[in-house]
Scaffold this active site. Structure first.
Site, PDB file in Angstrom:
ATOM      1  N   SER A  72      12.924  38.940  45.471  1.00  0.00           N
ATOM      2  CA  SER A  72      13.488  39.079  43.336  1.00  0.00           C
ATOM      3  C   SER A  72      13.039  40.783  43.538  1.00  0.00           C
ATOM      4  CB  SER A  72      11.446  37.886  42.597  1.00  0.00           C
ATOM      5  OG  SER A  72      11.259  38.651  43.336  1.00  0.00           O
ATOM      6  N   LYS A 111       5.893  43.206  41.213  1.00  0.00           N
ATOM      7  CA  LYS A 111       6.884  43.094  40.341  1.00  0.00           C
ATOM      8  C   LYS A 111       6.426  44.255  39.276  1.00  0.00           C
ATOM      9  CE  LYS A 111       8.814  38.616  40.216  1.00  0.00           C
ATOM     10  NZ  LYS A 111       7.802  38.698  41.728  1.00  0.00           N
TER      11      LYS A 111
END
Length: 229
Positions: A150, A188
């Protein structure tokens, strides 16, 4: 099993005793672990003593004795052998001087999800040598192995090792280790929007997660990356 802070303190005590022959002072331990007071060091020392790793010697200042080490610390570090071959008598003209580079061993705390969050990480799997120039300022650092894709558009691939500076705050745009609901850890990009936290992926295949700020705890900020080929 030792916590990250307990292992860092044991590492620091051993390193100082290997160099100086005497353990560090409580003030030096406090500064090395970036703690605010010596009471935290007292608790860590007590925990290490209760687990049988160190022993305090009575009636002597700064008197600590290391009794045993965790398996991860007892394994000898890999030392590459230099193959001489046909080594020239003198360096080529214009060759740059090779200087020694300071490195530090960091605990690899396991795998961090760059994708769907996985369980929070607390166990040390092994150690890795990291260039000192990669470590950002004072404070504790640790490493994590990346699982997932991701964050590929931020240059972070599956299987990479990320170096994390331990901290509980972040600026918008920082790539952080975020703990969600005290159970899931993920890597993230962090953005605060009012009382909400956005955890953004760097891959259009993944959606941004919007969570109330009380559900997200910053565990550290990305300061370096190591890739094996």
């Amino acid at each position: 099993m030792l916590t990250r802070k307990q292992l860092e303190l044991l590492n620091f005590i051993k390193a100082r005793m290997d160099v100086d022959g005497v353990p560090p002072s409580f003030d030096e331990m406090k500064d090395a672990l970036d703690l605010r007071s010596k009471s935290g060091i007292h608790r860590l020392i007590t925990a290490l003593e209760e687990r049988g790793f160190i022993r305090r010697l009575a009636h002597r200042a700064r008197a600590l004795e290391i009794i045993k080490l965790p398996d991860a610390m007892e394994k000898p570090a890999f030392i590459p052998r230099v193959i001489e071959g046909d080594k020239p008598a003198a360096p080529p003209r214009g060759a740059m001087v090779v200087e020694a580079v300071h490195a530090m061993e960091l605990p690899v705390m396991g795998r961090i999800a760059a994708g769907v969050p996985i369980e929070a990480i607390s166990e040390i799997s092994h150690h890795i040598a990291v260039p000192g120039s990669m470590l950002s300022g004072q404070g504790s650092h640790y490493a994590l192995e990346v699982k997932g894709d991701s964050m590929i558009e931020a240059g972070i691939n599956d299987g990479d090792i990320v170096v994390i500076r331990e901290q509980t705050t972040a600026e918008n745009g920082d790539i952080v280790v975020a703990l969600v609901d005290d159970t899931e850890a993920t890597l993230k990009r962090f953005r605060r929007k009012g009382n909400m936290i956005a955890l953004e992926a760097a891959n259009p295949a993944y959606e941004t997660r919007m969570l109330p700020d009380h559900q997200v705890k910053v565990q550290g900020r990305l300061v370096g990356l190591i890739r094996s080929y």
